[in-house]
Design an enzyme around this catalytic site. Structure first.
Site, PDB file in Angstrom:
ATOM      1  N   LYS A   1      74.601  37.914  21.326  1.00 51.59           N
ATOM      2  CA  LYS A   1      73.825  38.701  20.366  1.00 51.59           C
ATOM      3  C   LYS A   1      73.400  37.864  19.142  1.00 51.59           C
ATOM      4  CE  LYS A   1      73.533  42.556  22.602  1.00 51.59           C
ATOM      5  NZ  LYS A   1      74.054  42.115  23.893  1.00 51.59           N
TER       6      LYS A   1
HETATM    7  C1  LIG Z   1      71.098  47.524  24.048  1.00 47.76           C
HETATM    8  C2  LIG Z   1      72.567  47.281  24.198  1.00 47.76           C
HETATM    9  N1  LIG Z   1      73.421  48.236  23.822  1.00 47.76           N
HETATM   10  C3  LIG Z   1      74.748  48.057  23.930  1.00 47.76           C
HETATM   11  C4  LIG Z   1      75.279  46.901  24.426  1.00 47.76           C
HETATM   12  C5  LIG Z   1      76.776  46.784  24.580  1.00 47.76           C
HETATM   13  O1  LIG Z   1      77.313  45.852  23.708  1.00 47.76           O
HETATM   14  P1  LIG Z   1      78.860  45.418  23.806  1.00 47.76           P
HETATM   15  O2  LIG Z   1      78.949  44.385  24.884  1.00 47.76           O
HETATM   16  O3  LIG Z   1      79.169  44.863  22.445  1.00 47.76           O
HETATM   17  O4  LIG Z   1      79.647  46.630  24.113  1.00 47.76           O
HETATM   18  C6  LIG Z   1      74.428  45.874  24.809  1.00 47.76           C
HETATM   19  C7  LIG Z   1      75.004  44.617  25.325  1.00 47.76           C
HETATM   20  O5  LIG Z   1      74.407  43.769  25.903  1.00 47.76           O
HETATM   21  C8  LIG Z   1      73.026  46.062  24.698  1.00 47.76           C
HETATM   22  O6  LIG Z   1      72.153  45.115  25.079  1.00 47.76           O
END
Ligand SMILES: Cc1ncc(COP(=O)(O)O)c(C=O)c1O
Length: 383
Positions: free
Chosen positions: A190
Site C-alpha cells: 500500500k
Molecule cells: C480496496 C481494498 N480494501 C481492503 C483491502 C484489505 O486490506 P488489508 O490487507 O490491510 O486487510 C485491500 C487490500 O489489498 C484493498 O485493496
C-alpha cells in the site's frame, strides 16, 4: 513459456515497499522500550491520521479487513441487512459483510474512474440497505459529495474503503473525511506500509464502539491497565475480538506517515511519465484523472482492448517473461469469485473493465531507469 533473454537485468516487481533507516531506528526504539503492543506509538499514529482527516476519532488495527469488520459490527449491521459495494474491488468488504451475517449487493462502476457509480448505487437501494461502502479505485476518490447526499437522503451509513487513497482529494475534500467511517490499509503493497496494518477513522460514537469491540470488549487499553497498575480492574462489556495494532507495527507506520506526501509526489511523477510516453498507442487506454481530483496514484491502471491477439493477459505475460517486468490486475471482480458467483448479477461496465485492466509498476522505489524500462517494453509490444 518463453525464456527471459536479458538475464543481466534484474526482475522489476510490480510493487516494492520503501523502508529506510528511519523505520529501522523507530522499530529498534520500540523493541528496546519495553512496550511492544498497542501503546504510545499506535496512539500517536492514530492521532496523526485523525488530525489530517479532521475525523472525530481513529483506531489503529491489525489490518484494513479488521477495520471493516469492526466498522460493520459497530454500526450493528447484521442478518437481513444489505451493504451496497462495487464488485471491482478486493474481497475484504464483501467478506466482512458476509461474516456479519449481512449481504453485499454489487452495483456497477462508472466508465471513467472505475469507481462505484452513484446512480447504480441508488438503483440498488432496498428497504434492507443499511450502508454504502465505496472504494476509491487506484487512489482517485469517488464522487464523495454525491454519495454523502445519497446516504443522508436514505439514512444509510457511508463507509469509505480508502485502502488505495490515504493521500487523495476530490473537490477539496480528503478521501476518508466524508464517510461516517473510513478504513485504510497499511498492507505491504500500500501507499504506506507497516507490513500488515489498518486504521478505522470517523464518527466518534462508532469508532469508540469499534475500539471496544477490537479490544475483546474490554473498556480500557492494556497500556492504561498495565501502565497504571490496575490490571485486575477490567470487565468485558461486550463479546469482542482482538484487532489492535501493536507498537512495533505503529513504529513503522509513524515513519512511513511522515513520508506520505513525498511518496505520492514520486508516484505522480511516474504516472506523468507514463501519461506522456504511452499516450496514443492504439487499444491502450490510460487513466483519466478528473479535474476536481488530486490523485493518490496507488495504481497506474491501463485498459488494453483485445485486438489481433493482443490482450491484457498476453501483455502481462510478455512483460513478465520477455522483459522481466511485473504487473498486477485490479481486480478479478468479486461477483466472479466462487463464494459470490450468482448468474443474476449483471455488471457490464465492471466486466468490461476487469477483462482489460492491467496495473503497471508505479511506486516510489522505482528509479527513472525502471520507469523508462517499462515505457520501452510497452512500446516494443505495440510495435
Ligand atoms: C480496496 C481494498 N480494501 C481492503 C483491502 C484489505 O486490506 P488489508 O490487507 O490491510 O486487510 C485491500 C487490500 O489489498 C484493498 O485493496
Amino acid at each position: 513459456m518463453p525464456a527471459r533473454p536479458v538475464a543481466a537485468v534484474p526482475f522489476l516487481p510490480w510493487n516494492r515497499p520503501s523502508i529506510g533507516p528511519e523505520e529501522e531506528a523507530e522499530v529498534l526504539d520500540t523493541l528496546r522500550s519495553g512496550w511492544l503492543t498497542h501503546g504510545p506509538k499506535a496512539t500517536r499514529f492514530e492521532e496523526a491520521v485523525r488530525e489530517a482527516l479532521g475525523a472525530q476519532d481513529a483506531f489503529a488495527v491489525s489490518s484494513c479487513t479488521a477495520a471493516v469488520h469492526l466498522a460493520l459490527l459497530a454500526a450493528r449491521i447484521g442478518p437481513g441487512d444489505e451493504v451496497i459495494t462495487p464488485s471491482l474491488t478486493f474481497c475484504a468488504v464483501p467478506n466482512a459483510v458476509v461474516q456479519c451475517g449481512a449481504a453485499p449487493v454489487f452495483a456497477d462502476i462508472d466508465q471513467v474512474t472505475f469507481n462505484l457509480d452513484p446512480a447504480a448505487a441508488e438503483a440498488a437501494i432496498t428497504p434492507r440497505t443499511k450502508a454504502i461502502a465505496v472504494m476509491h479505485y487506484a487512489g482517485q476518490p469517488c464522487d464523495l459529495a454525491a454519495f454523502r447526499k445519497l446516504a443522508d437522503d436514505h439514512q444509510l451509513l457511508l463507509i469509505e474503503d480508502a485502502a488505495h487513497a490515504l493521500h487523495a482529494w476530490r473537490d477539496g475534500a480528503r478521501a476518508g473525511s466524508v464517510g461516517d467511517l473510513t478504513v485504510f490499509s497499511f498492507y505491504a503493497n500500500k501507499v504506506i506500509t507497516c507490513g500488515e496494518g489498518g486504521l478505522l477513522a470517523g464518527r466518534g460514537d462508532l469508532v469508540e464502539q469499534a475500539r471496544l469491540l477490537g479490544r475483546h470488549g474490554i473498556d480500557s487499553s492494556a497500556w492504561r491497565r498495565h501502565g497504571e497498575r490496575r490490571t485486575a480492574e477490567y470487565d468485558v462489556a461486550v463479546p469482542g475480538l482482538k484487532y489492535t495494532m501493536p507498537d512495533i507495527t505503529a513504529a513503522v507506520g509513524l515513519r512511513q506517515w511522515a513520508k506520505l506526501a513525498d511518496f505520492t509526489a514520486a508516484r505522480a511523477r511516474i504516472a506523468d511519465a507514463y501519461d506522456r510516453s504511452l499516450a496514443g498507442l492504439p487499444g491502450l487506454r490510460l487513466p483519466t484523472v478528473l479535474e476536481e481530483v488530486r490523485h493518490g496514484w496507488f495504481l497506474y491502471p491501463v485498459l488494453i482492448d483485445p485486438v489481433r491477439g493482443r490482450t491484457r493477459d498476453t501483455v502481462a505475460d510478455a512483460l513478465r517473461d520477455v522483459h522481466g517486468i511485473g504487473t498486477s490486475v485490479h481486480f478479478k471482480p468479486v461477483h466472479r469469485l466462487a463464494a459470490y458467483r450468482n448468474p443474476e448479477t449483471y455488471l457490464p461496465v465492471t466486466e468490461q473493465v476487469a477483462a482489460r485492466e492491467l496495473s503497471l509498476p508505479c511506486y516510489p522505489a522505482m528509479t527513472a531507469a525502471d520507469v523508462q524500462r517499462v515505457i520501452d517494453a510497452v512500446h516494443t509490444l505495440w510495435r
